[in-house]
Design a protein around this motif. Structure first.
Motif, PDB file in Angstrom:
ATOM      1  N   PHE A 109       0.841  -1.193   0.000  1.00  0.00           N
ATOM      2  CA  PHE A 109       0.000   0.000   0.000  1.00  0.00           C
ATOM      3  C   PHE A 109       0.879   1.247   0.000  1.00  0.00           C
ATOM      4  O   PHE A 109       1.867   1.316   0.736  1.00  0.00           O
ATOM      5  CB  PHE A 109      -0.903  -0.004   1.234  1.00  0.00           C
ATOM      6  N   ARG A 137       0.881   5.562   0.249  1.00  0.00           N
ATOM      7  CA  ARG A 137       0.241   6.864   0.439  1.00  0.00           C
ATOM      8  C   ARG A 137       1.202   7.929  -0.060  1.00  0.00           C
ATOM      9  O   ARG A 137       2.331   8.039   0.422  1.00  0.00           O
ATOM     10  CB  ARG A 137      -0.082   7.129   1.913  1.00  0.00           C
ATOM     11  N   THR A 145      -5.345   1.290  -8.707  1.00  0.00           N
ATOM     12  CA  THR A 145      -5.791   2.557  -8.139  1.00  0.00           C
ATOM     13  C   THR A 145      -7.227   2.867  -8.533  1.00  0.00           C
ATOM     14  O   THR A 145      -7.688   2.471  -9.618  1.00  0.00           O
ATOM     15  CB  THR A 145      -4.879   3.717  -8.583  1.00  0.00           C
ATOM     16  N   TYR A 201      -3.898   7.383  -2.739  1.00  0.00           N
ATOM     17  CA  TYR A 201      -3.650   6.031  -2.231  1.00  0.00           C
ATOM     18  C   TYR A 201      -3.583   5.051  -3.395  1.00  0.00           C
ATOM     19  O   TYR A 201      -4.494   5.005  -4.238  1.00  0.00           O
ATOM     20  CB  TYR A 201      -4.770   5.587  -1.290  1.00  0.00           C
ATOM     21  N   TYR A 246      -7.363   0.971   1.460  1.00  0.00           N
ATOM     22  CA  TYR A 246      -7.705   2.394   1.332  1.00  0.00           C
ATOM     23  C   TYR A 246      -8.568   2.831   2.511  1.00  0.00           C
ATOM     24  O   TYR A 246      -8.290   3.854   3.167  1.00  0.00           O
ATOM     25  CB  TYR A 246      -8.454   2.609   0.013  1.00  0.00           C
ATOM     26  N   HIS A 278      -6.616   2.828   5.975  1.00  0.00           N
ATOM     27  CA  HIS A 278      -5.659   3.923   6.118  1.00  0.00           C
ATOM     28  C   HIS A 278      -6.366   5.276   6.157  1.00  0.00           C
ATOM     29  O   HIS A 278      -5.967   6.169   6.907  1.00  0.00           O
ATOM     30  CB  HIS A 278      -4.636   3.886   4.983  1.00  0.00           C
ATOM     31  N   HIS A 307     -11.428  12.400  -1.703  1.00  0.00           N
ATOM     32  CA  HIS A 307     -11.716  11.125  -1.052  1.00  0.00           C
ATOM     33  C   HIS A 307     -13.144  10.670  -1.335  1.00  0.00           C
ATOM     34  O   HIS A 307     -13.396   9.482  -1.555  1.00  0.00           O
ATOM     35  CB  HIS A 307     -11.491  11.230   0.459  1.00  0.00           C
TER      36      HIS A 307
END
Length: 458
Positions: free
Chosen positions: A35, A37, A101, A106, A302, A305, A338
């Motif tokens: 993962f 970020r 993705t 992320y 996702y 986190h 988001h």
């Protein structure tokens, strides 16, 4: 329609423990997930997919505009010492990864370790000299999970993301291995005795026949299995519980899943096609189920986190006394991004073309508790909006109060010095060379300006 089936219906169908260990694997893919970020992403758009490959690509499994991208493999650096110790030929080729993705900051890298005996087909793999037994597979999984390999891979993946234009520097990327979660495809069991080398995998029957071995690999996250090698010491009841249900869309394979593993078992050499070769070369496996599971693993990582990040943001807002408009704008922009990604993730299952994949996606979402995580994240986003709005309103009211004080001071100063009259008087004093009056007026004006400046700083 549900494609979930019973593999083992009763405890009596579990073979005797003495039969355990007959399975031999000549080709398998072990997919590990990392993962990422990205602190300041360069690109928020979805990468271009290999749409020109038609039905060969996994993009053919999705409706247009799905919002999910799964790129073909690129280099993820050389194998670590921990890997080459178990697989000496691993040094002959680079490890590879694909970027998954839904957009935003992320990402997930799917890292497939393709392991095979020597073969004529041209796709990248780590060569082994003979077929593997279950203990060999578990040793390889342990090496892949080792700190040495995970650290080396994380470093190489950061450099790859910078090279591909996802981040400016490696320091802007926070990379973590998605601990304990794997996709596994056993795609060649030629080395297994007592079966035709070119015979297709007999879904339910052979899954039941090799249930001791397959359940051990499926439960790779258990210390007793992966580190202690005690998989033969389990009871038939535990094997029955692990292998009881599976997913099969044709009777030439079987998909077994739990919270930490999606495993498909097949025998590709019996029906090798161009599509299989393309997917092995460009993604490291040929399994629609692992493709769907990979998207669900990305969604889970996702959400987990993002939940942590939102709670840190909420804690910082609760101790803040006010929020500037610039800070509110930045926070709102992040929330919008988001929210867009969350919308894409919620629509993923419905964007799958085939009912069998939609059914499997729903099952994976339940195992990974995606609904609960999504609800929790949405609730935290609502809280942050409410707190941020209150803080911004408090700052605005404070600014209005300060502006009122300053305007009052300005009005008082103007009333004292009488700017229009003062200008006329100064002209007369200068003409009459009355410098004493000019000096006193200048001192009054200067004093007012200093007072205003002090009030503004306060």
């Amino acid at each position: 329609m549900s494609y979930k089936i019973e593999v083992v219906r009763t405890l009596a169908e579990v073979p005797d423990k003495g039969s355990a260990g007959r399975l031999r694997i000549s080709g398998l893919s072990l997919v590990v997930y990392y993962f990422h970020r990205i602190e300041t992403p360069i690109r928020f758009d979805l990468p271009a997919q290999d749409k020109d490959r038609g039905e060969l690509s996994y993009s053919s499994k999705l409706l247009p505009g799905s919002g999910f991208s799964y790129e073909t493999v690129r280099s993820a650096g050389p194998a670590s010492a921990a890997l080459t110790e178990i697989l000496p030929h691993a040094s002959e080729c680079d490890v590879v990864h694909s970027i998954l993705t839904f957009g935003g900051s992320y990402l997930v890298s799917a890292v497939p370790y393709v392991i095979s005996v020597a073969r004529d087909q041209e796709f990248g793999y780590i060569r082994i000299d003979e077929a593997l037994d279950v203990d060999d597979c578990l040793k390889i999984i342990r090496a892949i999970k080792s700190d040495d390999e995970v650290g080396a891979r994380a470093s190489c993946l950061k450099e790859s993301l910078v090279g591909d234009g996802y981040a400016k520097t490696t320091s802007a990327v926070d990379t973590q291995c998605v601990d304990g979660v794997m996709g596994i495809q056993i795609w060649d069991i030629t080395g297994t005795g007592g079966r035709e080398p070119e015979g297709r995998f007999r879904g339910i029957d052979e899954t039941r026949e090799y249930c001791w071995e397959l359940s051990a690999i499926l439960e790779h996250s258990s210390d007793h299995v992966i580190n202690d090698g005690l998989w033969r010491e389990r009871s038939p009841e535990l094997v029955f519980g692990a292998i009881r249900h599976g997913f099969s869309f044709f009777d030439d394979h079987m998909v077994l899943v739990n919270e930490t593993c999606c495993m498909e078992v097949a025998h590709i050499p019996a029906w090798l096609r161009g599509r299989s070769l393309y997917r092995m070369a460009n993604f490291g496996y040929d399994s629609s189920s692992i493709f769907v599971a990979s998207a669900c693993i990305l969604r889970s990582a996702y959400l987990r986190h993002l939940s942590q990040e939102l709670r840190i943001s909420l804690d910082s807002l609760l101790v803040d006394t006010a929020l500037t408009m610039n800070e509110l704008h930045s926070l709102t922009r992040t929330e919008v991004l988001h929210s867009a990604v969350l919308g894409r993730m919620r629509e993923f299952t419905s964007s799958l073309r085939e009912p069998r994949n939609r059914s499997f996606s729903d099952h994976m979402a339940g195992l990974l508790e995606l609904g609960r995580l999504d609800t929790s994240v949405s609730r935290d986003l609502d809280r942050i909006r409410a707190v941020a709005g209150s803080l911004a309103q408090a700052r605005e009211q404070d600014e209005r109060g300060r502006t009122g004080i300053i305007l009052a001071l300005v009005a008082a100063a103007l009333a004292v010095v009488g700017i229009p009259g003062l200008v006329d008087l100064v002209s007369k004093w200068v003409a009459a060379s009355d410098w004493w009056s000019v000096g006193i007026s200048s001192a009054l004006v200067g004093g007012c300006l200093v007072g205003l400046g002090f009030a503004w700083r306060r």
